[in-house]
Scaffold this motif. Structure first.
Motif, PDB file in Angstrom:
ATOM      1  N   LEU A 434       0.907  -0.957  -0.002  1.00  0.00           N
ATOM      2  CA  LEU A 434      -0.027  -0.144   0.167  1.00  0.00           C
ATOM      3  C   LEU A 434       0.822   1.227   0.020  1.00  0.00           C
ATOM      4  CD1 LEU A 434      -2.955   0.843   0.223  1.00  0.00           C
ATOM      5  CD2 LEU A 434      -2.517   1.232   2.883  1.00  0.00           C
ATOM      6  N   SER A 435       0.822   2.120  -1.139  1.00  0.00           N
ATOM      7  CA  SER A 435       1.604   3.264  -1.216  1.00  0.00           C
ATOM      8  C   SER A 435       1.086   4.591  -1.647  1.00  0.00           C
ATOM      9  CB  SER A 435       2.856   2.915  -2.271  1.00  0.00           C
ATOM     10  OG  SER A 435       3.489   1.787  -1.675  1.00  0.00           O
ATOM     11  N   LEU A 436       1.324   5.477  -1.037  1.00  0.00           N
ATOM     12  CA  LEU A 436       0.754   6.861  -1.405  1.00  0.00           C
ATOM     13  C   LEU A 436       1.689   7.687  -1.908  1.00  0.00           C
ATOM     14  CD1 LEU A 436      -1.829   8.824  -1.155  1.00  0.00           C
ATOM     15  CD2 LEU A 436      -0.883   9.703   0.854  1.00  0.00           C
ATOM     16  N   PHE A 437       1.616   8.368  -3.147  1.00  0.00           N
ATOM     17  CA  PHE A 437       2.284   9.198  -3.734  1.00  0.00           C
ATOM     18  C   PHE A 437       1.901  10.711  -4.072  1.00  0.00           C
ATOM     19  CE2 PHE A 437       3.519   4.887  -5.149  1.00  0.00           C
ATOM     20  CZ  PHE A 437       4.901   4.652  -4.535  1.00  0.00           C
ATOM     21  N   ASP A 438       2.702  11.803  -3.779  1.00  0.00           N
ATOM     22  CA  ASP A 438       2.260  13.130  -4.333  1.00  0.00           C
ATOM     23  C   ASP A 438       2.855  13.227  -5.434  1.00  0.00           C
ATOM     24  OD1 ASP A 438       1.956  15.697  -4.118  1.00  0.00           O
ATOM     25  OD2 ASP A 438       2.821  16.213  -2.340  1.00  0.00           O
ATOM     26  N   LEU A 439       1.836  13.208  -6.452  1.00  0.00           N
ATOM     27  CA  LEU A 439       2.444  13.285  -7.900  1.00  0.00           C
ATOM     28  C   LEU A 439       2.871  14.729  -8.283  1.00  0.00           C
ATOM     29  CD1 LEU A 439      -0.127  11.424  -9.705  1.00  0.00           C
ATOM     30  CD2 LEU A 439       1.884  10.538  -9.207  1.00  0.00           C
ATOM     31  N   SER A 440       2.428  15.707  -7.590  1.00  0.00           N
ATOM     32  CA  SER A 440       3.256  17.194  -7.600  1.00  0.00           C
ATOM     33  C   SER A 440       4.348  17.344  -7.180  1.00  0.00           C
ATOM     34  CB  SER A 440       2.165  18.110  -6.734  1.00  0.00           C
ATOM     35  OG  SER A 440       2.325  18.098  -5.359  1.00  0.00           O
ATOM     36  N   SER A 441       4.951  16.575  -6.224  1.00  0.00           N
ATOM     37  CA  SER A 441       6.367  16.698  -6.044  1.00  0.00           C
ATOM     38  C   SER A 441       7.160  15.569  -6.178  1.00  0.00           C
ATOM     39  CB  SER A 441       6.704  17.074  -4.320  1.00  0.00           C
ATOM     40  OG  SER A 441       5.905  15.983  -3.845  1.00  0.00           O
ATOM     41  N   ASP A 442       6.468  14.514  -6.707  1.00  0.00           N
ATOM     42  CA  ASP A 442       7.005  13.084  -6.825  1.00  0.00           C
ATOM     43  C   ASP A 442       6.483  12.333  -7.962  1.00  0.00           C
ATOM     44  OD1 ASP A 442       8.518  10.674  -6.480  1.00  0.00           O
ATOM     45  OD2 ASP A 442       7.048   9.891  -4.978  1.00  0.00           O
ATOM     46  N   PRO A 443       6.488  12.722  -9.070  1.00  0.00           N
ATOM     47  CA  PRO A 443       5.654  12.195 -10.344  1.00  0.00           C
ATOM     48  C   PRO A 443       6.437  10.924 -10.722  1.00  0.00           C
ATOM     49  CG  PRO A 443       7.197  14.113 -10.899  1.00  0.00           C
ATOM     50  CD  PRO A 443       7.070  14.160  -9.625  1.00  0.00           C
TER      51      PRO A 443
END
Length: 490
Positions: A434-443
């Protein structure tokens, strides 16, 4: 004839009333160009290395680049089923990719994009790869196209397949519903498709038309014509992309010559991301992780340009998340077309296309691989549920062979499922938690921040619950209640 003319005139007025500025005096033409397996960074305007795309750059300068444009699944048939029907492919039971043995295809009861245009009186034509059914019951000419020139499935289901070449029948090229050649020269595909497309535009310049160009390249095996071989610093792959760029330029110049530019919506995007296992014969996903066959950004976020002078802003970049399933309802609004009577998943994103600063109407976008609900994006956040995925194994592929070719060849024929796919195409199977990514800072989806944002994780999990119940999720053993059957023949 008079009734048809009056109906068409009324629809022109209805379409024009949808736009406060620059009202069209006729129904716009639509050209939909969909290369196969092109990477996000395979255009100069998005950081291409070793190749030049002046015509795509010109198209982008005259229109808008949509840098958070997604396909619904990172594989050929599923992606096409989605944008043709306006549905997640799971809803119409066309996940994955069909091949020469497939007896299923798009169900005749599904109302597809070309049927919507045909019902409005448009001339309709498709040239390239269909991939929504290999038998005539599911053929383009049975689904709204007046004309068809192309192939039923991918060009690796041929004597060029890296593993199964001996099992492949001759590769058919169709004109309408008849096979006109077997094992045609693949280096001429892009040129022949372009010539057919120009002829169609010229023959229909005085009436609205819908032209669909699902280009066969740059899906492996890749070929460029003699005029383009050896031109690019990127090798054969770069040559192939530069020839596709040339094709776009020929189409744009035809519109200019016939004074149709202002009356034509041009949409360009790839059917999914590049196929990393094929190394030098694969595209570049740029800042994004992985590629085709995965629900990471490299597999589902694709290059996209749209141009319609006077309506879609010129020389702009839009980063609002939208998906190819939105094309059908959006174009239906623009041209005053009929919407499907069955449930669809796409939303009208006309405002995102035509108004600077408009927000995506999607609270969330969902990403399946096969029947597995693997990820959800909402705003800047993307949550991956625990799932297996394919990643390249060993050294990058060379010469049209996938990575780790020698080690995988022996076992690939006997393995099935995701491991069989990985083995046949030079990959290995890994797992993501289970993984959450912030695409604005970590595309690139490299930093799992699920532990820092449990509230966001909980919200995205909740957003996924209705779609899981509706379309199912084999990761959790859920059978969807909103799934419709594909078409089948015995």
């Amino acid at each position: 004839m008079l009734r048809s003319f009056c109906a068409l005139s009324m629809l022109c007025l209805l379409a024009a009333s949808s736009f406060a500025e620059g009202k069209p005096d006729r129904l716009p033409n639509v050209i939909l160009i969909v290369p196969d397996d092109m990477g996000f960074a395979d255009m100069s305007s998005q950081g291409a290395k070793g190749l030049s795309t002046p015509n795509l750059d010109r198209l982008a300068g005259q229109g808008t680049r949509f840098t958070s444009f997604y396909v619904a699944q990172p594989v050929c048939t599923a992606s096409r089923a989605a944008f043709m029907s306006g549905c997640y492919p799971n809803r119409v039971s066309l996940q994955g990719a069909l091949n020469h043995t497939s007896k299923n295809g798009i169900h005749p009861d599904e109302y597809l994009l070309p049927e919507m245009f045909k019902d409005l009186g448009y001339a309709t034509a498709g040239m390239g790869k269909w991939h929504l059914g290999t038998v005539l019951d599911f053929w383009p000419t049975r689904n709204g196209f007046d004309e068809w020139f192309g192939t039923p499935y991918s060009n690796d289901n041929t004597k060029y397949h890296p593993v199964l070449a001996d099992e492949m029948p001759p590769f058919p090229l169709y004109e309408g519903e008849k096979v006109i050649e077997l094992d045609p020269d693949q280096s001429l595909f892009t040129r022949r498709i372009t010539e057919k497309a120009i002829s169609f535009i010229e023959r229909n310049q005085d009436r609205p038309f819908f032209l669909y160009l699902p280009q066969i390249m740059p899906h492996v095996p890749i070929f460029a014509s003699e005029s383009f071989r050896g031109r690019s610093e990127r090798g054969l792959y770069g040559d192939v992309i530069e020839e596709l760029d040339w094709s776009v330029g020929q189409l744009m110049r035809t519109l200019d010559r016939l004074k149709l530019t202002d009356d034509t919506i041009v949409i360009f995007f790839s059917d999914n991301g590049p196929w990393p296992s094929y190394g030098e014969h694969a595209g570049d996903a740029g800042p994004f992780r992985e590629g085709k066959l995965t629900t990471f950004e490299g597999g589902v976020r694709v290059p996209c340009i749209m141009r319609w002078p006077g309506h879609i802003p010129a020389d702009k970049v839009c980063d609002q998340p939208i998906m190819a399933i939105d094309l059908l309802p959006t174009l239906a609004r623009i041209v005053g077309g009929q919407m499907p009577t069955k449930k669809i998943d796409g939303l009208d994103v006309t405002d995102v296309l035509t108004k600077t600063g408009a927000k995506s109407p999607h609270e969330a976008l969902f990403f399946y691989a096969g029947t597995e609900l693997q990820a959800v994006r909402s705003g800047k956040w993307k949550l991956h549920f625990p799932h297996p995925y394919i990643t390249p194994a060993g050294e990058p592929g060379k010469g049209g062979k996938p990575s780790n070719w020698g080690n995988n060849q022996a076992q690939s024929i006997t393995q099935s499922g995701i491991r069989g796919i990985a083995s046949r195409h030079g990959g290995r199977v890994e797992e993501i938690d289970l993984s959450l990514f912030d695409l604005s800072s970590d595309p690139g989806e490299t930093k799992n921040v699920a532990g820092q944002h449990p509230d966001v994780v909980a919200r995205l999990k909740k957003l996924a619950e209705p779609i899981r119940a509706d379309l199912g999720d084999s990761l959790n053993g859920v059978e969807g209640t909103g799934i419709r059957a594909a078409g089948w023949v015995k």
